[in-house]
Scaffold this motif. Structure first.
Motif, short mmCIF file in Angstrom:
data_model
loop_
_atom_site.label_atom_id
_atom_site.label_comp_id
_atom_site.label_asym_id
_atom_site.label_seq_id
_atom_site.Cartn_x
_atom_site.Cartn_y
_atom_site.Cartn_z
N PHE A 57 63.56 48.34 80.89
CA PHE A 57 64.04 49.70 80.64
C PHE A 57 65.55 49.77 80.87
O PHE A 57 66.30 50.31 80.05
N ALA A 58 65.99 49.20 81.99
CA ALA A 58 67.42 49.22 82.32
C ALA A 58 68.23 48.42 81.30
O ALA A 58 69.26 48.89 80.80
N LEU A 91 73.78 54.77 67.16
CA LEU A 91 72.72 55.65 66.68
C LEU A 91 71.40 54.89 66.53
O LEU A 91 70.35 55.36 66.98
N MET A 92 71.43 53.72 65.93
CA MET A 92 70.21 52.94 65.75
C MET A 92 69.64 52.51 67.11
O MET A 92 68.41 52.51 67.30
N GLY A 93 70.52 52.15 68.04
CA GLY A 93 70.05 51.78 69.37
C GLY A 93 69.40 52.94 70.09
O GLY A 93 68.37 52.77 70.76
N MET A 94 69.96 54.13 69.95
CA MET A 94 69.36 55.31 70.57
C MET A 94 67.98 55.59 69.98
O MET A 94 67.05 55.94 70.70
N ILE A 95 67.86 55.43 68.68
CA ILE A 95 66.56 55.66 68.03
C ILE A 95 65.52 54.65 68.52
O ILE A 95 64.38 55.01 68.82
N VAL A 96 65.92 53.39 68.64
CA VAL A 96 64.99 52.36 69.12
C VAL A 96 64.60 52.62 70.57
O VAL A 96 63.43 52.46 70.95
N THR A 97 65.56 53.04 71.41
CA THR A 97 65.22 53.27 72.81
C THR A 97 64.34 54.49 73.00
O THR A 97 63.69 54.61 74.04
N ILE A 98 64.30 55.40 72.05
CA ILE A 98 63.32 56.49 72.15
C ILE A 98 61.91 55.90 72.17
O ILE A 98 61.09 56.24 73.02
N LEU A 99 61.65 54.98 71.25
CA LEU A 99 60.34 54.33 71.20
C LEU A 99 60.08 53.48 72.43
O LEU A 99 59.00 53.55 73.03
N THR A 100 61.04 52.67 72.82
CA THR A 100 60.82 51.80 73.98
C THR A 100 60.69 52.59 75.27
O THR A 100 59.93 52.19 76.17
N ASP A 101 61.39 53.70 75.41
CA ASP A 101 61.25 54.53 76.61
C ASP A 101 59.85 55.13 76.69
O ASP A 101 59.25 55.19 77.77
N ILE A 102 59.31 55.57 75.57
CA ILE A 102 57.94 56.09 75.55
C ILE A 102 56.97 55.01 76.01
O ILE A 102 56.07 55.25 76.81
N ILE A 103 57.16 53.79 75.51
CA ILE A 103 56.28 52.69 75.88
C ILE A 103 56.43 52.36 77.36
O ILE A 103 55.43 52.18 78.08
N ILE A 136 57.49 54.28 79.89
CA ILE A 136 56.95 55.33 80.74
C ILE A 136 55.42 55.34 80.67
O ILE A 136 54.74 55.50 81.69
N GLY A 137 54.88 55.15 79.49
CA GLY A 137 53.43 55.16 79.34
C GLY A 137 52.74 53.99 80.01
O GLY A 137 51.68 54.14 80.62
#
Length: 168
Positions: free
Chosen positions: A31-32, A59-71, A73-74
């Motif tokens: 995550f970090a 921008l692309m990195g922020m979009i990818v980290t949205i998905l990885t952050d959900i994963i 945290i879940g």
């Protein structure tokens, strides 16, 4: 309707602070690494004010980290709480900051996309893949008959240089 201008420095600073606070208790190193590497690209976009590539990569990195952050945290959310009252408070604070970081990312992506457009980026983001163009200037009208076509040669085939000799 005019969109308010949000400074790229403010976006990077807020996400850096929330990522630091999110990493305090329970999130893994992946995550970090993911969030801080994208924020490093954000620093590149700040340093090179005219670079379209830097802001697009951010921008692309922020979009990818949205998905990885959900994963993250879940999957990694602790099922049993940490020992002691202080541990629970740190866990709740860290979880809240990680979730707030995740919730702010779509809005940040919107503002970063506006910055991408201001720096001269197109509506259509091109990743180098071939695409179908909507440019109709290169097309010929089917009503227009080419000078090289004639009733004897209706498909504009190349004419032989020597009569009677055919090449296949």
């Amino acid at each position: 309707m005019e969109i308010p201008a949000i400074n790229l420095k403010a976006i990077v600073l807020v996400h850096w602070l929330l990522a630091v606070w999110g990493c305090m208790a329970w999130l893994p190193m992946s995550f970090a690494w993911g969030n801080f590497s994208v924020l490093a690209v954000g620093l590149w976009a700040i340093a090179q004010r005219d670079s379209i590539d830097a802001v697009l990569m951010f921008l692309m990195g922020m979009i990818v980290t949205i998905l990885t952050d959900i994963i993250h945290i879940g999957i990694f959310y602790p099922s049993s709480e940490l020992a002691g009252e202080r541990g629970r408070d740190v866990l709740r604070f860290s979880t809240g900051m990680a979730i707030l970081n995740l919730l702010l990312k779509p809005a940040s992506c919107f503002f970063v996309y506006q910055m991408y457009r201001e720096r001269g980026g197109d509506y259509n983001v091109n990743f180098g893949f071939p695409s179908v163009s909507q440019n109709r200037d290169a097309y010929q009208s089917i009503d227009h008959q080419d000078e090289s076509s004639s009733p004897a040669n209706p498909f504009n085939q190349a004419q032989d240089s020597k009569p009677g000799v055919r090449t296949y």
